[in-house]
Scaffold this motif. Structure first.
Motif, PDB file in Angstrom:
ATOM      1  N   ALA A   1       2.889  -4.908 -12.065  1.00 32.47           N
ATOM      2  CA  ALA A   1       3.657  -5.381 -11.102  1.00 32.47           C
ATOM      3  C   ALA A   1       3.280  -4.969  -9.699  1.00 32.47           C
ATOM      4  O   ALA A   1       3.328  -5.892  -8.754  1.00 32.47           O
ATOM      5  N   ILE A   2       3.291  -3.814  -9.416  1.00 34.58           N
ATOM      6  CA  ILE A   2       2.558  -2.941  -8.135  1.00 34.58           C
ATOM      7  C   ILE A   2       1.307  -3.866  -7.650  1.00 34.58           C
ATOM      8  O   ILE A   2       1.112  -4.046  -6.465  1.00 34.58           O
ATOM      9  N   MET A   3       0.376  -3.997  -8.619  1.00 38.67           N
ATOM     10  CA  MET A   3      -0.781  -4.600  -8.093  1.00 38.67           C
ATOM     11  C   MET A   3      -0.645  -6.130  -7.913  1.00 38.67           C
ATOM     12  O   MET A   3      -1.373  -6.530  -6.917  1.00 38.67           O
ATOM     13  N   VAL A   4      -0.024  -6.767  -8.596  1.00 40.73           N
ATOM     14  CA  VAL A   4       0.392  -8.259  -8.105  1.00 40.73           C
ATOM     15  C   VAL A   4       1.128  -8.129  -6.806  1.00 40.73           C
ATOM     16  O   VAL A   4       0.497  -8.989  -5.750  1.00 40.73           O
ATOM     17  N   ALA A   5       2.093  -7.476  -6.543  1.00 40.22           N
ATOM     18  CA  ALA A   5       2.911  -7.481  -5.458  1.00 40.22           C
ATOM     19  C   ALA A   5       2.247  -7.200  -4.115  1.00 40.22           C
ATOM     20  O   ALA A   5       2.347  -7.321  -3.232  1.00 40.22           O
ATOM     21  N   SER A   6       1.134  -5.847  -4.361  1.00 39.50           N
ATOM     22  CA  SER A   6       0.276  -5.477  -3.247  1.00 39.50           C
ATOM     23  C   SER A   6      -0.740  -6.586  -2.781  1.00 39.50           C
ATOM     24  O   SER A   6      -0.874  -6.759  -1.565  1.00 39.50           O
ATOM     25  N   CYS A   7      -1.030  -7.692  -3.547  1.00 36.46           N
ATOM     26  CA  CYS A   7      -1.821  -8.638  -3.340  1.00 36.46           C
ATOM     27  C   CYS A   7      -1.193  -9.639  -2.198  1.00 36.46           C
ATOM     28  O   CYS A   7      -1.655 -10.199  -1.198  1.00 36.46           O
ATOM     29  N   VAL A   8       0.175  -9.721  -2.808  1.00 30.65           N
ATOM     30  CA  VAL A   8       0.855 -10.553  -1.678  1.00 30.65           C
ATOM     31  C   VAL A   8       1.100  -9.868  -0.224  1.00 30.65           C
ATOM     32  O   VAL A   8       1.170 -10.517   0.790  1.00 30.65           O
ATOM     33  N   GLN A   9       1.185  -8.440  -0.397  1.00 28.46           N
ATOM     34  CA  GLN A   9       1.393  -7.903   0.769  1.00 28.46           C
ATOM     35  C   GLN A   9      -0.043  -7.871   1.654  1.00 28.46           C
ATOM     36  O   GLN A   9       0.045  -8.183   2.835  1.00 28.46           O
ATOM     37  N   MET A  10      -1.102  -7.744   1.141  1.00 31.25           N
ATOM     38  CA  MET A  10      -2.154  -7.885   1.824  1.00 31.25           C
ATOM     39  C   MET A  10      -2.318  -9.305   2.407  1.00 31.25           C
ATOM     40  O   MET A  10      -3.143  -9.205   3.452  1.00 31.25           O
ATOM     41  N   LEU A  11      -2.303 -10.270   1.736  1.00 29.64           N
ATOM     42  CA  LEU A  11      -2.151 -11.800   2.046  1.00 29.64           C
ATOM     43  C   LEU A  11      -1.368 -11.965   3.367  1.00 29.64           C
ATOM     44  O   LEU A  11      -1.749 -12.558   4.212  1.00 29.64           O
TER      45      LEU A  11
END
Length: 306
Positions: free
Chosen positions: A27-37
């Motif tokens: 969950a953290i890894m997927v959400a971090s991709c959203v934040q980087m985007l």
């Protein structure tokens, strides 16, 4: 006693814990991709026109509200020690911050001399913690604090966790996927994304608050975009390593910066000392005076062409 086989956790609890950790990792890894985007695409810079004080202040307040439980539980171990620590921090940072303490220093040609240092302004939190720990140590040696584990105030003793360092391994190298292959669930991803959104709003407020405290100009939009993107990258690495949490700017650290004033540098204007003819190109020396935390001024020159 807890190391005896009778008190060891059954294997199924260990597997359940690892399963939760792996799901949290995903969950953290997927959400971090959203934040980087959001950060690297410049979207947060575009949304900054809608993110103002009326948005940031309630968000930071709501983020900080759950911390009161942790603060109350930790301070409730011994309210007397906690109250004394808070009192010392307020005393040092607010009332003794302008009191200069003579300190011996050594500088090149001037050799050893006594200089005034604003000790209480730079280290208010550290001094308060050291004094409180020394008091707890004295109360522990004299057995003033209770020795029974269930008694109130026992956890304020300094010997309750004295064997932590001896039981910890000397070297441990964490690596990605150390808890197994991360798993992804829709509920977990949306839950972490909600936290990421509030974290981004809080970070924008932290950037501006930090710049204001250190006397720097407000950060431009491209700097805010990079900051949010790098925070997302940090969350991605934290999720891969399985730390169980993300990385973000912390409002408490900004508050500590305001208390300690460690990074504050007061700059005085420049005075040109050279002269150049009108309409001609010449060289001018600009003299800069800067004041450090001990109140001393240092002089420097910068050569510029005019």
């Amino acid at each position: 006693m807890l190391s005896l086989p009778t008190w060891k956790c059954p294997p199924w609890t260990l597997n359940a814990s690892l399963k939760r950790i792996r799901e949290l990792q995903g969950a953290i890894m997927v959400a971090s991709c959203v934040q980087m985007l959001v950060g690297f695409s410049g979207l947060i810079g575009f949304l900054m026109r809608y993110i103002g004080p009326l948005t940031i202040a309630p968000t930071i307040s709501l983020v900080a509200l759950p911390l009161f439980d942790s603060a109350g539980n930790n301070a409730g171990i011994h309210w007397g020690i906690a109250a004394m620590t808070i009192f010392l921090i307020v005393l040092f940072s607010q009332y003794l911050k302008n009191v200069a303490v003579p300190m011996p220093i050594y500088r090149g040609q001037k050799k050893c001399r006594v200089s005034k240092f604003y000790l209480f302004q730079v280290f208010p939190v550290l001094l308060a913690l050291c004094i409180s720990w020394l008091l707890c140590f004295v109360l522990t040696v004299t057995n003033t604090l209770p020795t029974a584990p269930t008694a109130y105030g026992h956890l304020a003793r300094t010997d309750t966790k004295g064997d932590v360092l001896s039981r910890a391994p000397w070297f441990r190298f964490p690596y990605p996927g150390q808890w197994g292959l991360p798993t992804i669930s829709l509920a977990g991803v949306f839950g972490i994304i909600a936290g990421v959104i509030s974290s981004m709003v809080e970070s924008v407020g932290d950037y501006y608050a930090c710049a204001r405290l250190v006397g720097a100009p407000p950060p431009p939009r491209h700097a805010v975009n990079r900051g949010i993107g790098i925070e997302g990258l940090g969350c991605l690495l934290a999720g891969a390593w399985g730390t169980g949490n993300g990385t973000t700017s912390y409002s408490e650290n900004v508050g500590a910066l305001g208390i300690t004033r460690v990074s504050l540098l007061t700059r005085l204007p420049f005075w040109p000392t050279g002269e150049a003819g009108k309409g001609e190109q010449g060289v001018s020396l600009l003299t800069c005076l800067s004041q450090n935390s001990s109140g001393e001024f240092s002089e420097g020159t910068i050569e510029t062409k005019i």
